[in-house]
Motif scaffolding. Structure first.
Motif, PDB file in Angstrom:
ATOM      1  N   ARG A 129      50.483   6.144  16.132  1.00 21.98           N
ATOM      2  CA  ARG A 129      49.656   5.158  16.845  1.00 21.98           C
ATOM      3  C   ARG A 129      50.276   3.769  16.855  1.00 21.98           C
ATOM      4  N   LYS A 130      51.527   3.655  16.680  1.00 22.06           N
ATOM      5  CA  LYS A 130      52.351   2.445  16.772  1.00 22.06           C
ATOM      6  C   LYS A 130      51.582   1.120  16.654  1.00 22.06           C
ATOM      7  N   GLU A 131      51.057   0.599  17.804  1.00 23.60           N
ATOM      8  CA  GLU A 131      50.414  -0.716  17.780  1.00 23.60           C
ATOM      9  C   GLU A 131      49.228  -0.749  16.827  1.00 23.60           C
TER      10      GLU A 131
ATOM     11  N   GLU B  69      60.351   2.467   4.031  1.00 25.23           N
ATOM     12  CA  GLU B  69      60.949   1.958   5.269  1.00 25.23           C
ATOM     13  C   GLU B  69      59.863   1.594   6.278  1.00 25.23           C
ATOM     14  N   LYS B  70      58.835   2.413   6.326  1.00 25.33           N
ATOM     15  CA  LYS B  70      57.722   2.129   7.233  1.00 25.33           C
ATOM     16  C   LYS B  70      57.068   0.795   6.889  1.00 25.33           C
ATOM     17  N   SER B  71      56.789   0.569   5.612  1.00 28.82           N
ATOM     18  CA  SER B  71      56.163  -0.683   5.189  1.00 28.82           C
ATOM     19  C   SER B  71      57.056  -1.875   5.497  1.00 28.82           C
ATOM     20  N   ARG B  72      58.364  -1.711   5.288  1.00 29.95           N
ATOM     21  CA  ARG B  72      59.295  -2.801   5.582  1.00 29.95           C
ATOM     22  C   ARG B  72      59.301  -3.134   7.060  1.00 29.95           C
ATOM     23  N   VAL B  73      59.274  -2.115   7.903  1.00 28.61           N
ATOM     24  CA  VAL B  73      59.257  -2.336   9.353  1.00 28.61           C
ATOM     25  C   VAL B  73      57.977  -3.044   9.775  1.00 28.61           C
TER      26      VAL B  73
ATOM     27  N   SER C  13      64.795   3.601  16.537  1.00 33.54           N
ATOM     28  CA  SER C  13      64.213   4.928  16.747  1.00 33.54           C
ATOM     29  C   SER C  13      63.168   5.278  15.705  1.00 33.54           C
ATOM     30  N   ILE C  14      63.194   4.558  14.590  1.00 38.86           N
ATOM     31  CA  ILE C  14      62.216   4.832  13.537  1.00 38.86           C
ATOM     32  C   ILE C  14      60.796   4.513  14.003  1.00 38.86           C
ATOM     33  N   VAL C  15      60.673   3.629  15.002  1.00 43.32           N
ATOM     34  CA  VAL C  15      59.354   3.261  15.530  1.00 43.32           C
ATOM     35  C   VAL C  15      58.667   4.482  16.145  1.00 43.32           C
ATOM     36  N   GLY C  16      59.470   5.400  16.677  1.00 42.20           N
ATOM     37  CA  GLY C  16      58.903   6.603  17.274  1.00 42.20           C
ATOM     38  C   GLY C  16      58.191   7.486  16.275  1.00 42.20           C
TER      39      GLY C  16
END
Length: 299
Positions: free
Chosen positions: A130-132, A89-93, A123-126
């Motif tokens: 280190r987001k960006e 899911e992370k890679s897809r986002v 909310s998965i972005v949270g």
């Protein structure tokens, strides 16, 4: 020396590989490296935390009168399976977010838009570390994987001289950034943040190592470091030059690149180039690279 020296330089860094394993790249006698399909990762990823809510043993998860709309994870489910799901899911986002970078920049807003595109809650972005920075590093790793694929599939590279091969591969790599050129200064500033410098340095080191290897380099000892330092400087100065280039299809940038590569292959100028270009690299990534180059040149 190839791979072995790289391993010695970056042995403290760990690699996370997600998705399906694409192939095993073997280059005896050098160390082995696993390269996943479109998921080349140099950042130290942390998996999404698996939400767990404390439940009183006498309290049912779902009242008898209210059927569950989404079944709870089975307690027998393999934690590794759930971890793989979160990584996917992370890679897809991250991949979907790249389509929003041109408009929104390398920002959390782009990540939120990417999450919506793939049908996941913003909310998965949270959960992204280190987001960006994670977005920039994902892009860098993805570009490196694409370049490796090109090196492996393009037989014409074998007919080029080392300088021609290096110029072509740097151009191919920088052309991947062309669609994001208006927002790339922001990406560079994110890479230059102290917490992100180690990964940024490692990604560029791996990039120049792949390019030199493709050009047929078999250097050892100090030559290995000197050549890669020169190439890292050429790449970084060309990257910066590209930001202000208004010529059609970045024509002036490629002419600048060819001239820098030609100068670097003049052995009389190699060390001088290394000293000047190390300063250019340090301007973009802090003093880490400059300090390293200073130690190399003092040997």
């Amino acid at each position: 020396m190839y791979r072995t020296a790289a391993k010695r330089l970056f042995s403290a860094a760990t690699h996370s590989y997600h998705g399906n394993l694409h192939r095993l790249r073997l280059r005896p006698p050098h160390s082995q490296i696993f390269i996943p399909y479109r998921s080349f990762s140099t950042s130290e990823d942390q998996p999404f935390p698996i939400p767990q809510s404390p439940v009183h043993p006498e309290t049912p998860l779902v009242p008898d009168s209210a059927p569950s709309s989404s079944p709870s994870p089975s307690p027998d489910e393999d934690p590794r399976t759930r971890g793989d799901k979160y990584q996917d899911e992370k890679s897809r986002v991250l991949h979907a977010s790249l389509t929003h970078v041109i408009k929104l920049g390398w920002t959390e807003a782009a990540l939120i838009s990417g999450a919506k595109d793939v049908g996941l809650s913003p909310s998965i972005v949270g959960s992204l570390p280190r987001k960006e920075a994670a977005l920039v590093e994902f892009f860098m790793d993805d570009c490196l994987q694409k370049l490796i694929d090109r090196i492996d599939s393009d037989e014409s590279l074998k007919t080029l001289t080392p300088s021609e091969c290096i110029s072509k591969l740097i151009r191919i790599r920088l052309e991947m950034q062309a669609p994001y050129i208006s927002t790339w200064p922001q990406a560079l500033s994110i890479q230059a943040q102290p917490v992100n410098v180690p990964t940024s340095f490692k990604q560029r080191a791996m990039l120049v190592d792949e390019i030199w290897h493709a050009a047929g380099d078999n250097a050892s000892d100090i030559d290995w470091y000197a050549k890669r330092t020169v190439l890292a400087g050429i790449y970084s100065t060309t990257e910066i030059y590209m930001l202000t280039d208004t010529s059609p299809d970045f024509r002036d940038t490629w002419a600048f690149l060819d001239a820098r590569v030609k100068d670097a292959f003049d052995l009389k100028k190699t060390i001088q180039e290394a000293q000047h270009l190390a300063e250019a690299v340090s301007a973009g990534l802090g003093n880490t690279f400059q300090g390293f180059m200073g130690k190399v040149l003092r040997r």
